[in-house]
Every structure is written in structure tokens, then in C-alpha cells.
Design a protein around this motif. Structure first.
Motif, mmCIF file in Angstrom:
data_model
loop_
_atom_site.group_PDB
_atom_site.id
_atom_site.type_symbol
_atom_site.label_atom_id
_atom_site.label_comp_id
_atom_site.label_asym_id
_atom_site.label_seq_id
_atom_site.Cartn_x
_atom_site.Cartn_y
_atom_site.Cartn_z
ATOM 1 N N ALA A 66 104.881 11.862 21.557
ATOM 2 C CA ALA A 66 105.423 11.609 20.363
ATOM 3 C C ALA A 66 106.511 10.635 20.067
ATOM 4 C CB ALA A 66 105.327 12.928 19.727
ATOM 5 N N LEU A 67 107.429 10.769 20.962
ATOM 6 C CA LEU A 67 108.396 10.056 20.795
ATOM 7 C C LEU A 67 108.210 8.482 21.110
ATOM 8 C CD1 LEU A 67 111.632 9.444 20.799
ATOM 9 C CD2 LEU A 67 111.660 10.242 23.055
ATOM 10 N N ALA A 68 107.458 8.420 22.159
ATOM 11 C CA ALA A 68 107.024 7.060 22.588
ATOM 12 C C ALA A 68 106.258 6.610 21.291
ATOM 13 C CB ALA A 68 106.340 7.067 23.948
ATOM 14 N N ASP A 69 105.278 7.274 20.787
ATOM 15 C CA ASP A 69 104.589 6.551 19.858
ATOM 16 C C ASP A 69 105.549 6.283 18.402
ATOM 17 O OD1 ASP A 69 102.122 6.423 21.022
ATOM 18 O OD2 ASP A 69 101.434 8.031 20.055
ATOM 19 N N TYR A 70 106.576 7.039 18.228
ATOM 20 C CA TYR A 70 107.429 6.686 17.281
ATOM 21 C C TYR A 70 108.230 5.395 17.574
ATOM 22 C CZ TYR A 70 106.141 10.839 14.355
ATOM 23 O OH TYR A 70 105.686 11.851 13.706
ATOM 24 N N ASP A 71 108.697 5.301 18.905
ATOM 25 C CA ASP A 71 109.259 4.090 19.487
ATOM 26 C C ASP A 71 108.356 3.058 19.170
ATOM 27 O OD1 ASP A 71 111.500 5.570 20.300
ATOM 28 O OD2 ASP A 71 110.822 5.898 22.224
ATOM 29 N N MET A 72 107.195 2.935 19.349
ATOM 30 C CA MET A 72 106.300 1.817 19.272
ATOM 31 C C MET A 72 106.104 1.644 17.734
ATOM 32 S SD MET A 72 104.602 -0.702 20.412
ATOM 33 C CE MET A 72 104.414 -0.136 22.248
#
Length: 359
Positions: free
Chosen positions: A311-317
Motif C-alpha cells: 500500500a505504501l509503494a502504491d501511495y508513493d507512486m
């Protein structure tokens, strides 16, 4: 007295093979018992009907008799019995507005919209239709389109363009008339039924919309949009199996189209099949790598799956692609808190507040 028996029997005859004659959401919208001035008349039913229909009839009969508060109480009773039915929230919202309770009206509208987003379009039309003449008068292209229709009355494209202009002006009934006239001129053109069905859906006339979607597919079994929009209608009334069938048919016709994956992922989430939802989000993102929105939706899904790193990686993107969307920082801050990154979370909350103040 208007008797609903014939209309109920028609619904049963036309849609019983799909199981829709017992679908409360479908039946309530199709009977069109909304408390509005044009519906002010006494209704009666002589056949056994579901309790939801009985409550809707009781409420609108009270509304017709100008017993607004009593009608509102019936809608409240119906909401207790059927808390997942947007129809009753929409009806109570209309009466709350009539009674001057704007806060109650807004709350009910929000719930109805959340349960079925088509109610957003319907309630927007209800709000705007009193300004229909003003909207039409301000339309720059309508007079030109009227002239074209007058000059070439058998030209279907002119009628379709005029119908679209009327939709923009919230003149939905006039737009329906134009689509119907166009269909009478070219009854074998599947696209026309899709246009009319989409507008019927906005008006919550689900039985008429479904009839038109079915007709368009009967005329052209390869009509991609007919399957997509019919799937959306099925999903709105929680007929998820029928919706999924249409989405897979649409995918077989066009294998790399975003609407298939967007709609199907949403349905899989609603029925709890998170793994299949993730697969569809993956495919959507593989097509639209530069669109922040699917990353946000997949991040929400991964949160439900307690995949915090994903989830963190997707919010980063998502933030990389759209750094000015304030809510994204709030969402990411909450994930960072779960992962123990208090400093990072604080910075994201600060960024969220900065963007909110700038907005």
C-alpha cells in the motif's frame, strides 16, 4: 387510483428469468414511486407485493395527501427494514428538503449515492430541472441543432446531438424523446439503444434501461459498451454474477480496455474476492501506468489485505504522479504510522494541511 398490478406483472414477465422480479432495488426504481409533484396521485395494489413495495406505496400515498411528515416517518421505517436500499434514502432526502431539513436531506443523499452512484445523477437532475428552461436558453448550440433537425428531420445524427445537448441542460425528458424518435427512424442501430439506456439509467428507470441494453445486444452481440453499461446497472442493484458475466463478455470482445478491469475489480472487492480484485487492478495499472487513480484504489485494497508495504509503494507512486492531491498524503501518513515511521507520517500530515490551506 393508479393500480400498480399491471406494472408489477410486466416486471415479473420480462425479468423473472433473470431473478430481477424479486430484486428489491430493481423493482423499487422501476416502479418509480418517488415523491415528486408529477407522481402525486393515489396508488393501489391488489396483488401480494413485497413489504418494500407496500411501504413505498404507503409513503407516496401519504405524500399525495400532503401528509409529508407521516410519509417521512414511513420512509424512516423502510430504512430500518431495508438499510441497503438507496431508494428510501433518496425519497426521505426529497421530503427532508421539502420540510426545510437541509442537513437531513444531505445526509440521506450521501447514503443513497454511496449505495448506488446512479442516485447522484438522479438527485442532481431533481435539483437542476427547475432551471431546465434557463439551461436550455443558455445553450449555445441548441438553436442550431433545432434548425438542423427541422431541415433534415430524418437525420438520426442530428437528433442524437440534440439529445446530448438537452442532457447537458438537464432536459432529460426531451432528450429521451429525441432518442426515441431516432430509434423509430433507425430501429436496427444498436448504438441508439445504448444512448437511451444510459439516460434511462440516470433517471433510475432501470427496467427501461435494461430493456434497451438487451435490445442493443440482440441487434449487435459484439457491442462492447452495451455489456459494460449493462454490467454497471447489474452491479448497482447488486446482481454481481450477472455483472461479472457481462464484463467477461466485454473482455472477450476487447481484451485490453480499462473499464473492464475497473468495474470488475470493484465488484470483486464488494463480494470479498480480494485476490481477483488485485489481479484486475494490476492489469489496469499495466495499461495506465501514468494514471495515479488506480494506484490509489489498489493501495486501498492492499490496506484491506494488510499488505502495508504494498500500500505504501502504491501511495508513493500515486503522489509521484499527482503531488498536489492533498488526500494522498493523509492516506500515506496513516500507512506510515502503521509501519512505525512516525517522522514520515508527521511530514505527510503537514503536507496534507498545507495543500488543504492552499486549496
Amino acid at each position: 387510483m393508479d393500480n400498480l398490478d399491471e406494472q408489477i406483472s410486466r416486471l415479473d414477465e420480462q425479468f423473472n428469468h433473470l431473478g430481477l422480479a424479486t430484486n428489491v432495488s430493481f423493482v423499487l426504481s422501476s416502479l418509480y414511486l418517488f415523491p415528486s409533484p408529477e407522481n402525486k396521485r393515489e396508488y393501489g395494489v391488489s396483488i401480494a407485493v413485497p413489504r418494500a413495495v407496500s411501504l413505498a406505496v404507503s409513503a407516496i400515498n401519504l405524500y399525495t395527501a400532503d401528509q409529508i411528515e407521516e410519509a417521512q416517518a414511513v420512509y424512516s421505517q423502510a430504512i430500518e427494514a431495508y438499510p441497503e436500499e438507496p431508494f428510501f434514502y433518496a425519497c426521505r432526502s426529497l421530503l427532508n428538503t421539502a420540510l426545510g431539513d437541509d442537513e437531513g436531506a444531505f445526509y440521506d443523499y450521501q447514503v443513497a449515492k454511496k449505495l448506488d452512484f446512479n442516485y447522484y445523477s438522479f438527485m442532481e437532475w431533481i435539483e437542476q430541472r427547475e432551471f431546465e428552461k434557463e439551461h436550455l436558453a443558455n445553450s449555445e448550440h441548441l438553436s442550431d441543432l433545432n434548425a438542423l433537425v427541422h431541415k433534415e428531420p430524418a437525420n438520426v445524427s442530428h437528433l442524437v446531438n440534440r439529445a446530448l445537448e438537452k442532457v447537458y441542460a438537464f432536459a432529460y425528458w426531451g432528450a429521451l424523446d429525441d432518442y426515441t424518435l431516432a430509434i423509430s427512424l433507425n430501429p436496427t442501430l444498436a448504438e441508439l439503444y445504448v444512448y437511451r439506456a444510459a439516460l434511462q439509467t440516470r433517471l433510475l428507470r432501470y427496467d427501461d434501461a435494461l430493456f434497451d441494453y438487451n435490445k442493443s445486444i440482440e441487434l449487435d452481440s459484439t457491442h462492447f459498451n452495451a455489456y459494460i453499461y449493462r454490467a454497471k446497472l447489474y452491479a448497482a442493484i447488486r446482481e454481481y454474477d450477472l455483472a461479472l458475466q457481462d464484463l467477461y463478455r466485454a473482455e472477450n470482445l476487447q481484451s485490453n480496455e480499462i473499464p473492464v478491469f475497473e468495474e470488475r475489480a470493484t465488484i470483486y472487492q464488494k463480494i470479498g474476492n480480494l485476490a481477483m480484485a488485485e489481479q484486475d487492478f494490476d492489469r489496469w495499472i499495466s495499461i495506465a501506468k501514468e494514471d495515479f487513480y488506480p494506484y490509489t484504489l489498489r493501495a486501498e485494497l492492499l490496506e484491506k489485505m494488510e499488505n502495508w508495504d504494498g500500500a505504501l509503494a502504491d501511495y508513493d507512486m500515486a503522489i509521484h504522479l499527482n503531488p498536489y492531491y492533498s488526500d494522498l498524503y493523509q492516506y500515506r501518513a496513516q500507512i506510515k504510522e502503521k509501519l512505525g515511521d512516525k517522522t514520515g507520517a508527521q511530514l505527510d500530515f503537514q503536507k496534507f494541511e498545507e495543500l488543504e490551506q492552499e486549496g
